[in-house]
Design a protein around this motif. Structure first.
Motif, mmCIF file in Angstrom:
data_model
loop_
_atom_site.group_PDB
_atom_site.id
_atom_site.type_symbol
_atom_site.label_atom_id
_atom_site.label_comp_id
_atom_site.label_asym_id
_atom_site.label_seq_id
_atom_site.Cartn_x
_atom_site.Cartn_y
_atom_site.Cartn_z
ATOM 1 N N GLY A 1 -18.999 -48.273 98.185
ATOM 2 C CA GLY A 1 -17.705 -48.821 98.571
ATOM 3 C C GLY A 1 -16.532 -48.452 97.683
ATOM 4 N N LEU A 2 -16.566 -47.299 97.049
ATOM 5 C CA LEU A 2 -15.429 -46.833 96.260
ATOM 6 C C LEU A 2 -14.169 -46.920 97.112
ATOM 7 C CD1 LEU A 2 -14.772 -45.514 93.473
ATOM 8 C CD2 LEU A 2 -15.028 -43.308 94.613
ATOM 9 N N THR A 3 -13.072 -47.370 96.524
ATOM 10 C CA THR A 3 -11.837 -47.582 97.285
ATOM 11 C C THR A 3 -10.650 -46.890 96.627
ATOM 12 O OG1 THR A 3 -11.336 -49.619 96.079
ATOM 13 C CG2 THR A 3 -12.603 -49.845 98.131
ATOM 14 N N GLY A 4 -9.537 -46.910 97.337
ATOM 15 C CA GLY A 4 -8.267 -46.430 96.804
ATOM 16 C C GLY A 4 -8.265 -44.936 96.547
ATOM 17 N N PRO A 5 -7.378 -44.521 95.645
ATOM 18 C CA PRO A 5 -7.265 -43.086 95.351
ATOM 19 C C PRO A 5 -8.574 -42.471 94.852
ATOM 20 C CG PRO A 5 -5.411 -44.272 94.414
ATOM 21 C CD PRO A 5 -6.371 -45.296 94.942
ATOM 22 N N ARG A 6 -9.377 -43.247 94.138
ATOM 23 C CA ARG A 6 -10.667 -42.693 93.685
ATOM 24 C C ARG A 6 -11.552 -42.343 94.872
ATOM 25 N NH1 ARG A 6 -11.167 -46.283 88.752
ATOM 26 N NH2 ARG A 6 -11.080 -44.826 87.019
ATOM 27 N N PRO B 1 -5.528 -42.094 109.567
ATOM 28 C CA PRO B 1 -4.110 -42.393 109.783
ATOM 29 C C PRO B 1 -3.431 -42.832 108.478
ATOM 30 C CG PRO B 1 -5.536 -43.848 111.107
ATOM 31 C CD PRO B 1 -6.418 -42.996 110.263
ATOM 32 N N ASP B 2 -2.194 -42.393 108.301
ATOM 33 C CA ASP B 2 -1.445 -42.725 107.089
ATOM 34 C C ASP B 2 -1.347 -44.228 106.850
ATOM 35 O OD1 ASP B 2 -1.027 -40.195 106.147
ATOM 36 O OD2 ASP B 2 1.061 -40.064 106.823
ATOM 37 N N ASP B 3 -1.324 -45.012 107.922
ATOM 38 C CA ASP B 3 -1.183 -46.466 107.724
ATOM 39 C C ASP B 3 -2.450 -47.109 107.159
ATOM 40 O OD1 ASP B 3 -2.775 -46.372 110.005
ATOM 41 O OD2 ASP B 3 -1.462 -47.661 111.206
ATOM 42 N N ARG B 4 -3.534 -46.343 107.066
ATOM 43 C CA ARG B 4 -4.767 -46.844 106.440
ATOM 44 C C ARG B 4 -4.857 -46.447 104.977
ATOM 45 N NH1 ARG B 4 -10.030 -45.473 109.415
ATOM 46 N NH2 ARG B 4 -10.758 -46.313 107.455
ATOM 47 N N LEU B 5 -3.862 -45.683 104.499
ATOM 48 C CA LEU B 5 -3.883 -45.169 103.139
ATOM 49 C C LEU B 5 -2.707 -45.732 102.351
ATOM 50 C CD1 LEU B 5 -4.469 -41.426 104.087
ATOM 51 C CD2 LEU B 5 -6.210 -43.060 103.357
ATOM 52 N N ASP B 6 -2.940 -45.975 101.061
ATOM 53 C CA ASP B 6 -1.807 -46.390 100.231
ATOM 54 C C ASP B 6 -1.057 -45.141 99.766
ATOM 55 O OD1 ASP B 6 -2.978 -45.354 97.845
ATOM 56 O OD2 ASP B 6 -3.853 -47.283 97.309
ATOM 57 N N ALA B 7 0.048 -45.340 99.078
ATOM 58 C CA ALA B 7 0.905 -44.220 98.672
ATOM 59 C C ALA B 7 0.158 -43.226 97.784
ATOM 60 C CB ALA B 7 2.153 -44.744 97.963
ATOM 61 N N ASP B 8 -0.675 -43.722 96.879
ATOM 62 C CA ASP B 8 -1.423 -42.820 95.994
ATOM 63 C C ASP B 8 -2.442 -41.992 96.775
ATOM 64 O OD1 ASP B 8 -0.053 -43.628 93.703
ATOM 65 O OD2 ASP B 8 -1.480 -45.237 93.292
ATOM 66 N N GLU B 9 -3.037 -42.599 97.785
ATOM 67 C CA GLU B 9 -3.987 -41.854 98.625
ATOM 68 C C GLU B 9 -3.252 -40.816 99.476
ATOM 69 O OE1 GLU B 9 -7.542 -44.728 99.904
ATOM 70 O OE2 GLU B 9 -5.549 -45.627 100.156
ATOM 71 N N ALA C 1 -0.566 -39.321 98.705
ATOM 72 C CA ALA C 1 -0.131 -38.254 97.800
ATOM 73 C C ALA C 1 -1.224 -37.201 97.609
ATOM 74 C CB ALA C 1 0.286 -38.835 96.453
ATOM 75 N N LEU C 2 -2.467 -37.555 97.869
ATOM 76 C CA LEU C 2 -3.577 -36.609 97.749
ATOM 77 C C LEU C 2 -3.791 -35.778 99.019
ATOM 78 C CD1 LEU C 2 -6.042 -38.931 95.826
ATOM 79 C CD2 LEU C 2 -4.978 -36.840 94.942
ATOM 80 N N GLY C 3 -2.964 -36.000 100.038
ATOM 81 C CA GLY C 3 -3.074 -35.242 101.288
ATOM 82 C C GLY C 3 -3.047 -33.733 101.093
ATOM 83 N N PRO C 4 -2.122 -33.200 100.284
ATOM 84 C CA PRO C 4 -2.131 -31.754 100.059
ATOM 85 C C PRO C 4 -3.425 -31.252 99.413
ATOM 86 C CG PRO C 4 0.012 -32.662 99.475
ATOM 87 C CD PRO C 4 -0.915 -33.831 99.734
ATOM 88 N N ALA C 5 -4.061 -32.058 98.594
ATOM 89 C CA ALA C 5 -5.343 -31.658 98.008
ATOM 90 C C ALA C 5 -6.407 -31.569 99.100
ATOM 91 C CB ALA C 5 -5.767 -32.642 96.919
ATOM 92 N N VAL C 6 -6.401 -32.527 100.019
ATOM 93 C CA VAL C 6 -7.332 -32.474 101.146
ATOM 94 C C VAL C 6 -7.119 -31.171 101.905
ATOM 95 C CG1 VAL C 6 -7.986 -33.563 103.341
ATOM 96 C CG2 VAL C 6 -7.503 -34.991 101.339
ATOM 97 N N ASP C 7 -5.865 -30.851 102.204
ATOM 98 C CA ASP C 7 -5.562 -29.629 102.945
ATOM 99 C C ASP C 7 -5.987 -28.375 102.178
ATOM 100 O OD1 ASP C 7 -4.491 -31.167 104.971
ATOM 101 O OD2 ASP C 7 -2.405 -30.718 104.478
ATOM 102 N N ALA C 8 -5.699 -28.335 100.895
ATOM 103 C CA ALA C 8 -6.019 -27.152 100.091
ATOM 104 C C ALA C 8 -7.524 -26.894 100.054
ATOM 105 C CB ALA C 8 -5.472 -27.320 98.676
ATOM 106 N N PHE C 9 -8.305 -27.943 99.818
ATOM 107 C CA PHE C 9 -9.753 -27.751 99.744
ATOM 108 C C PHE C 9 -10.364 -27.514 101.121
ATOM 109 C CE2 PHE C 9 -8.859 -29.221 95.542
ATOM 110 C CZ PHE C 9 -9.734 -28.471 94.768
ATOM 111 N N LEU C 10 -9.747 -28.081 102.150
ATOM 112 C CA LEU C 10 -10.197 -27.771 103.505
ATOM 113 C C LEU C 10 -9.927 -26.304 103.824
ATOM 114 C CD1 LEU C 10 -11.376 -28.462 106.249
ATOM 115 C CD2 LEU C 10 -9.161 -29.481 106.871
#
Length: 178
Positions: free
Chosen positions: A76-81, A113-121, A123-132
């Motif tokens: 159950g790790l949560t948040g940006p981690r 969806p963005d509304d399920r993520l906090d601002a710190d999460e 902010a990691l969207g570009p990392a998701v895209d880069a590694f994808l």
């Protein structure tokens, strides 16, 4: 502030300080120091498992990292981690020759969806895209990888944002010249 909150903040600060000095430690020593900090928490603490996984990952042991990331996420790790764990797990799987699993994980993560993520999460969207994009390239989906990477780059340019975003999308529909 409660004692538990103060203790948590102190642990987080010590973990962050150790990560800032990663390059001053030999790989084994760094893993040992992270393990010592993790041992201060319960054995099934998702954050501690994540930090151990990240230490293995950052010191060239992706197979060990994969197991720790999976355990942390399963607990159950949560948040940006949580988002970092998905990105890092996917990257490790890619490095271990499983880019297909990496694509699957990151595609699912990207669809949140963005509304399920906090601002710190978010902010990691570009990392998701880069590694994808890396994983897509490794699976032979080069045009999708280029489209994703260029689409992520477009907003960062001082000019040509609209044009680059358009061309990035067009890569998915234009003939590839084969």
């Amino acid at each position: 502030m409660t004692d538990a909150h103060t203790e948590e903040a102190g642990w987080e600060e010590r973990v962050a300080a150790l990560w800032e000095r990663i390059d001053t430690h030999a790989p084994e020593e760094f893993r040992e120091r992270i393990a010592a900090l993790a041992a201060e928490r319960p054995e099934d603490d998702p954050a501690a498992l994540f930090e151990r996984g990240a230490a293995h990952d950052s010191t060239g042991q992706p197979a060990e990292a994969v197991e720790l990331y999976r355990r942390a996420l399963g607990l159950g790790l949560t948040g940006p981690r949580r988002r970092r764990a998905v990105v890092q797990l996917a990257s490790s799987l890619r490095n271990l020759g499983r880019p297909d699993l990496s694509v699957e994980l990151l595609t699912t993560e990207r669809a949140l969806p963005d509304d399920r993520l906090d601002a710190d999460e978010r902010a990691l969207g570009p990392a998701v895209d880069a590694f994808l994009a890396l994983a897509l390239a490794d699976t032979g989906r080069d045009r999708e990888a280029a489209s994703l990477a260029l689409g992520a780059l477009a907003p960062l340019l001082p000019r040509y944002n609209r044009s680059l975003a358009h061309y990035a999308r067009a890569l998915l529909t234009a003939p590839d010249g084969s």
